[in-house]
Motif scaffolding. Structure first.
Motif, PDB file in Angstrom:
ATOM      1  N   ASN A 180       2.690  -4.019 -16.533  1.00  0.00           N
ATOM      2  CA  ASN A 180       3.144  -4.367 -15.326  1.00  0.00           C
ATOM      3  C   ASN A 180       2.191  -5.443 -14.641  1.00  0.00           C
ATOM      4  OD1 ASN A 180       5.087  -2.599 -14.940  1.00  0.00           O
ATOM      5  ND2 ASN A 180       3.774  -0.857 -14.987  1.00  0.00           N
ATOM      6  N   GLY A 181       1.520  -6.447 -15.404  1.00  0.00           N
ATOM      7  CA  GLY A 181       0.701  -7.475 -14.794  1.00  0.00           C
ATOM      8  C   GLY A 181      -0.484  -7.095 -14.967  1.00  0.00           C
ATOM      9  N   LYS A 182      -1.237  -5.965 -15.497  1.00  0.00           N
ATOM     10  CA  LYS A 182      -2.422  -5.679 -15.349  1.00  0.00           C
ATOM     11  C   LYS A 182      -2.998  -5.432 -16.777  1.00  0.00           C
ATOM     12  CE  LYS A 182      -2.944  -4.002 -10.693  1.00  0.00           C
ATOM     13  NZ  LYS A 182      -2.980  -3.023  -9.583  1.00  0.00           N
ATOM     14  N   PRO A 183      -4.435  -5.495 -17.225  1.00  0.00           N
ATOM     15  CA  PRO A 183      -4.909  -5.116 -18.367  1.00  0.00           C
ATOM     16  C   PRO A 183      -4.598  -3.633 -18.890  1.00  0.00           C
ATOM     17  CG  PRO A 183      -6.459  -6.472 -17.301  1.00  0.00           C
ATOM     18  CD  PRO A 183      -5.377  -5.994 -16.284  1.00  0.00           C
ATOM     19  N   ALA A 184      -4.364  -3.515 -19.979  1.00  0.00           N
ATOM     20  CA  ALA A 184      -4.278  -1.986 -20.686  1.00  0.00           C
ATOM     21  C   ALA A 184      -5.275  -2.038 -21.830  1.00  0.00           C
ATOM     22  CB  ALA A 184      -2.756  -1.578 -21.036  1.00  0.00           C
ATOM     23  N   LYS A 185      -6.655  -1.887 -21.358  1.00  0.00           N
ATOM     24  CA  LYS A 185      -7.807  -2.229 -22.455  1.00  0.00           C
ATOM     25  C   LYS A 185      -7.477  -1.140 -23.584  1.00  0.00           C
ATOM     26  CE  LYS A 185     -10.612  -4.804 -18.966  1.00  0.00           C
ATOM     27  NZ  LYS A 185     -12.046  -4.840 -18.580  1.00  0.00           N
ATOM     28  N   ARG A 186      -7.392  -0.018 -23.382  1.00  0.00           N
ATOM     29  CA  ARG A 186      -6.980   1.037 -24.585  1.00  0.00           C
ATOM     30  C   ARG A 186      -6.127   0.350 -25.610  1.00  0.00           C
ATOM     31  NH1 ARG A 186      -6.332   7.106 -22.232  1.00  0.00           N
ATOM     32  NH2 ARG A 186      -8.283   7.441 -21.120  1.00  0.00           N
ATOM     33  N   VAL A 189       4.837  -4.822  -7.837  1.00  0.00           N
ATOM     34  CA  VAL A 189       4.962  -4.959  -9.317  1.00  0.00           C
ATOM     35  C   VAL A 189       6.192  -5.459  -9.811  1.00  0.00           C
ATOM     36  CG1 VAL A 189       4.765  -3.697 -11.643  1.00  0.00           C
ATOM     37  CG2 VAL A 189       3.048  -3.103  -9.733  1.00  0.00           C
ATOM     38  N   ASP A 190       7.263  -4.637  -9.009  1.00  0.00           N
ATOM     39  CA  ASP A 190       8.865  -5.173  -9.334  1.00  0.00           C
ATOM     40  C   ASP A 190       9.015  -6.666  -9.148  1.00  0.00           C
ATOM     41  OD1 ASP A 190       8.974  -2.783 -10.532  1.00  0.00           O
ATOM     42  OD2 ASP A 190      10.195  -1.923  -8.832  1.00  0.00           O
ATOM     43  N   ARG A 191       8.351  -7.131  -7.940  1.00  0.00           N
ATOM     44  CA  ARG A 191       8.679  -8.432  -7.295  1.00  0.00           C
ATOM     45  C   ARG A 191       7.934  -9.567  -8.401  1.00  0.00           C
ATOM     46  NH1 ARG A 191       5.399 -11.578  -4.924  1.00  0.00           N
ATOM     47  NH2 ARG A 191       3.921  -9.869  -4.259  1.00  0.00           N
ATOM     48  N   ILE A 192       6.766  -9.239  -8.831  1.00  0.00           N
ATOM     49  CA  ILE A 192       6.053 -10.044  -9.752  1.00  0.00           C
ATOM     50  C   ILE A 192       6.588 -10.066 -10.960  1.00  0.00           C
ATOM     51  CG2 ILE A 192       3.830 -10.305 -10.824  1.00  0.00           C
ATOM     52  CD1 ILE A 192       2.301  -9.054  -8.600  1.00  0.00           C
ATOM     53  N   MET A 193       7.039  -8.861 -11.416  1.00  0.00           N
ATOM     54  CA  MET A 193       7.737  -8.902 -12.763  1.00  0.00           C
ATOM     55  C   MET A 193       9.089  -9.873 -12.641  1.00  0.00           C
ATOM     56  SD  MET A 193       5.950  -7.172 -15.100  1.00  0.00           S
ATOM     57  CE  MET A 193       4.670  -7.954 -14.345  1.00  0.00           C
ATOM     58  N   LEU A 248       0.903  -1.135   0.055  1.00  0.00           N
ATOM     59  CA  LEU A 248      -0.046   0.072  -0.059  1.00  0.00           C
ATOM     60  C   LEU A 248       0.836   1.283  -0.237  1.00  0.00           C
ATOM     61  CD1 LEU A 248      -2.607  -1.115   2.633  1.00  0.00           C
ATOM     62  CD2 LEU A 248      -3.033  -0.622  -0.025  1.00  0.00           C
ATOM     63  N   ARG A 249       2.000   1.157   0.539  1.00  0.00           N
ATOM     64  CA  ARG A 249       2.870   2.591   0.820  1.00  0.00           C
ATOM     65  C   ARG A 249       3.698   2.434  -0.479  1.00  0.00           C
ATOM     66  NH1 ARG A 249       4.090   0.391   6.071  1.00  0.00           N
ATOM     67  NH2 ARG A 249       6.029  -0.473   5.296  1.00  0.00           N
ATOM     68  N   ASN A 250       4.002   1.543  -1.082  1.00  0.00           N
ATOM     69  CA  ASN A 250       4.653   1.353  -2.292  1.00  0.00           C
ATOM     70  C   ASN A 250       4.425   0.282  -3.289  1.00  0.00           C
ATOM     71  OD1 ASN A 250       6.591   1.961  -4.673  1.00  0.00           O
ATOM     72  ND2 ASN A 250       8.325   1.647  -3.270  1.00  0.00           N
ATOM     73  N   PRO A 251       3.229   0.648  -3.976  1.00  0.00           N
ATOM     74  CA  PRO A 251       2.622  -0.578  -4.897  1.00  0.00           C
ATOM     75  C   PRO A 251       3.755  -0.851  -6.064  1.00  0.00           C
ATOM     76  CG  PRO A 251       1.259   1.425  -4.977  1.00  0.00           C
ATOM     77  CD  PRO A 251       2.327   2.004  -4.306  1.00  0.00           C
ATOM     78  N   GLN A 252       4.679   0.207  -6.626  1.00  0.00           N
ATOM     79  CA  GLN A 252       5.707  -0.446  -7.406  1.00  0.00           C
ATOM     80  C   GLN A 252       6.589  -1.631  -6.902  1.00  0.00           C
ATOM     81  OE1 GLN A 252       5.530   0.796 -10.469  1.00  0.00           O
ATOM     82  NE2 GLN A 252       7.296  -0.642 -10.920  1.00  0.00           N
ATOM     83  N   VAL A 295       7.519  -6.496 -18.661  1.00  0.00           N
ATOM     84  CA  VAL A 295       6.501  -5.391 -18.292  1.00  0.00           C
ATOM     85  C   VAL A 295       5.301  -5.086 -19.342  1.00  0.00           C
ATOM     86  CG1 VAL A 295       6.530  -2.829 -18.029  1.00  0.00           C
ATOM     87  CG2 VAL A 295       8.298  -4.187 -17.203  1.00  0.00           C
ATOM     88  N   HIS A 296       5.577  -5.475 -20.687  1.00  0.00           N
ATOM     89  CA  HIS A 296       4.630  -5.533 -21.646  1.00  0.00           C
ATOM     90  C   HIS A 296       4.385  -6.655 -22.168  1.00  0.00           C
ATOM     91  CE1 HIS A 296       3.737  -3.373 -26.060  1.00  0.00           C
ATOM     92  NE2 HIS A 296       2.792  -4.438 -25.478  1.00  0.00           N
ATOM     93  N   ILE A 297       3.139  -7.092 -22.037  1.00  0.00           N
ATOM     94  CA  ILE A 297       2.904  -8.559 -22.416  1.00  0.00           C
ATOM     95  C   ILE A 297       1.781  -8.513 -23.485  1.00  0.00           C
ATOM     96  CG2 ILE A 297       2.442 -11.005 -21.981  1.00  0.00           C
ATOM     97  CD1 ILE A 297       3.174 -10.316 -19.133  1.00  0.00           C
ATOM     98  N   GLU A 298       1.580  -9.324 -24.646  1.00  0.00           N
ATOM     99  CA  GLU A 298       0.541  -9.339 -25.541  1.00  0.00           C
ATOM    100  C   GLU A 298       0.159 -10.858 -25.643  1.00  0.00           C
ATOM    101  OE1 GLU A 298       1.425  -5.301 -27.996  1.00  0.00           O
ATOM    102  OE2 GLU A 298       1.510  -7.205 -29.151  1.00  0.00           O
TER     103      GLU A 298
END
Length: 610
Positions: A419-425, A377-381, A370-374, A395-398
């Motif tokens: 970053n592991g989340k949908p970029a719907k645009r 993300v870095d750990r998951i990547m 919560l204090r540092n969401p990044q 970081v960028h997956i298709e």
């Protein structure tokens, strides 16, 4: 001789004269600052190991290079060495030592060192002879205990100095608490100090968890009142016994055979160690506490557990002679019996303690996220990079998926995650243009080629990872497309088979199976499900539009442009069927509107006759 050689020679001399006794050693840098404190069963052997062994941990190598001086303190036992080490770490906080988190913010219950002692909660421990019980990790528990004490005993809450000479001089007057019956008025001499101190003795027993001695005392008093026919006073004592039993029932009961026991458990992650403590008295858990220790060097779990035991026992003033642990700490403690239980109540207690340590660790991770969401993300990547054998973090997956029914309306979808989340645009649909019939392999090759041909032409960023929803066949087709674009080997690519969640890699006939709970697999499944959902929606819409158009194209005298105008205005065939001639005429004119309505009516009557 160089300065470095002089330093090494001096350190060798210092190590050579070290005693082979228990003690504490301190490393200083060239500025005379303590950079590390350690304890040892054999000082000479332990310190020598820093300069003779090859260290796997880079931090230890750096520490050794920075040592300019060594000092030591000899003690009687290894336990004494651990206690001294703990105190020196807290005092100097050396850079390369385990960092012990301070617990000043936790509440304690204080019995003040004064005439007619007060009992209250505080977060500040003052070494003035007062007794402190805690620390308590739950403020609610502190309030519950103080509320029980208030119901049982008439303890004063005022801050007066109730020395006998002040009471004799009549300096004080009773307050509202006296009139409410919550205090017996010692400030005006209405209560003897001996009687008051007897209550304090019982409160100490409650705070120590010795409820049996308190209940025994109260029962004997109640029996005395009853035998002398003072039934009202006996009833008052009975109500106090009921309050104590209610309080006892709120404690976690283990077993009456376990009388005075400490339980310590351990958990850890890459950066921290966590030690949980449970205090058990008369078969009930009366206290729980967890500390966090930041690792600095490659400390073992045995070292961290030993340090945690010393730290917590000093804080809570524990003197239990038996300690339950999951494994033996690296220090011999004098007059303490360590138990590693295999079954029974003690095993259950250890499991409960381990659960508390694990929950504390997870809670800390959540707070950090919560204090540092990044950080998360870095750990998951990094985890995905390791699990999928990638050259760089994805970081960028298709992810790509085909969709068709018996070759009709073939389409494909591309979903993008950042970053592991949908970029719907950035999601894209594809109509298959060059493939005839139901050929998923050729369709996959076409869309991969078209997607990355366009990204190259427009000089846009390429993904670090491509995920193909399919097995070896579709993965091979995608690789063919990348080969044509000279991108093979420049973008990592994998395939995921639907049935067994198999992950296929180029050139490897044997798939890998990721742990079903791994974050990597969950993200790949999310990618695959998103691509499937997005593709199916597009396919359904296209199929529906094709059906509507084919239906309207059958109306004599109505051309494609008219059909397009109707669909643009009314969106669906059902909407067109529900409109009046006037509404449709407002879009395509009266003549064509009548033809449309006539066709709809004739079709409706045919379906009724059928």
């Amino acid at each position: 001789m160089s300065e470095e050689n002089l330093r090494n020679e001096r350190l060798k001399e210092l190590v050579r004269v070290l005693p082979e006794s228990p003690g504490v050693y301190q490393y200083f840098n060239s500025d005379g600052k303590i950079i590390y404190v350690g304890k040892a069963k054999n000082l000479k052997k332990r310190v020598s190991s820093y300069f003779t062994k090859r260290h796997d941990n880079r931090k230890t190598e750096i520490l050794v290079r920075k040592i300019a001086d060594i000092q030591h303190v000899v003690v009687e036992t290894e336990e004494d060495a651990l206690l001294l080490e703990n105190n020196l770490i807290k005092k100097y906080q050396p850079r390369y030592n385990v960092l012990l988190k301070d617990d000043k913010s936790y509440p304690w219950i204080c019995i003040k060192n004064e005439p007619f002692p007060r009992v209250f909660s505080t977060r500040r421990v003052v070494r003035d002879g007062s007794l402190y019980f805690g620390p308590y990790t739950s403020v609610g528990m502190v309030r519950t205990i103080l509320d029980v004490i208030k119901q049982l005993y008439t303890i004063r809450t005022c801050g007066y100095n109730l020395a006998q000479e002040n009471i004799a001089k009549g300096k004080f007057k009773v307050c509202l608490e006296y009139h409410l019956g919550n205090c017996k008025g010692p400030c005006e001499g209405f209560q003897e100090e001996e009687e008051y101190n007897e209550m304090i003795a019982q409160i100490k027993n409650i705070l120590k968890g010795n409820l049996n001695s308190v209940t025994s005392h109260l029962k004997s008093v109640m029996d005395e009142y009853a035998s002398s026919y003072e039934f009202e006073k006996a009833a008052e004592i009975k109500s106090k016994l009921d309050i104590l039993e209610k309080y006892r029932s709120k404690s976690t009961i283990v077993g009456a055979s376990i009388t005075n026991l400490d339980v310590f458990s351990f958990d850890e992650d890459e950066k921290f160690g966590y030690v949980n403590f449970l205090k058990v008295v008369d078969g009930a858990i009366i206290q729980s506490h967890t500390i966090e220790m930041r690792k600095r060097l490659d400390e073992s779990k045995e070292e961290l557990l030993a340090l945690g035991i010393v730290e917590i026992r000093q804080k809570v003033f524990s003197n239990s002679r038996e300690i339950v642990v999951p494994f033996s700490p690296d220090t011999d403690f004098d007059q303490i019996n360590f138990t590693i239980p295999q079954r029974g109540d003690k095993k259950k207690l250890l499991e409960l303690s381990q659960k508390n340590a694990r929950f504390y660790k997870l809670e800390k991770r959540k707070q950090q996220s919560l204090r540092n969401p990044q950080n998360k993300v870095d750990r998951i990547m990094e985890t995905m990079k390791t699990d999928l054998r990638l050259k760089e973090a994805p970081v960028h997956i298709e992810c790509f998926d085909n969709s068709n029914i018996q070759g009709n309306y073939p389409v494909a979808s591309c979903v993008v995650f950042r970053n592991g989340k949908p970029a719907k645009r950035d999601y894209r649909h594809f109509n298959i243009k060059t493939v005839e019939g139901p050929n998923d392999f050729a369709s996959m090759e076409e869309i991969i080629f078209r997607r990355y041909r366009r990204l190259l032409d427009e000089e846009k960023e390429l993904p670090q990872l491509i995920v193909i929803d399919g097995g070896k066949g579709q993965l091979g087709s995608a690789l063919n497309a990348l080969e044509k674009l000279d991108l093979r080997g420049k973008i990592s690519i994998i395939g995921i088979a639907k049935r067994l969640e198999e992950i296929f890699f180029p050139g490897d006939s044997v798939p890998i199976y990721l742990d079903k709970n791994s974050e990597t697999l969950k993200i790949i499944q999310h990618l695959r499900d998103e691509a499937h959902r997005f593709g199916i929606t597009f396919h359904r819409n296209k199929r529906s539009a094709g059906f509507i158009k084919s239906e309207l194209d059958n109306i004599p005298g109505v051309g494609p442009k008219t059909v397009e105008a109707l669909l643009k205005e009314f969106k669906s065939l059902e909407q067109i069927k529900s409109r009046s001639v006037e509404e449709i005429a407002g879009v395509i004119g009266q003549s064509k509107a009548e033809k449309v309505i006539s066709y709809i009516k004739s079709n409706r009557s045919k379906s009724v006759n059928k």
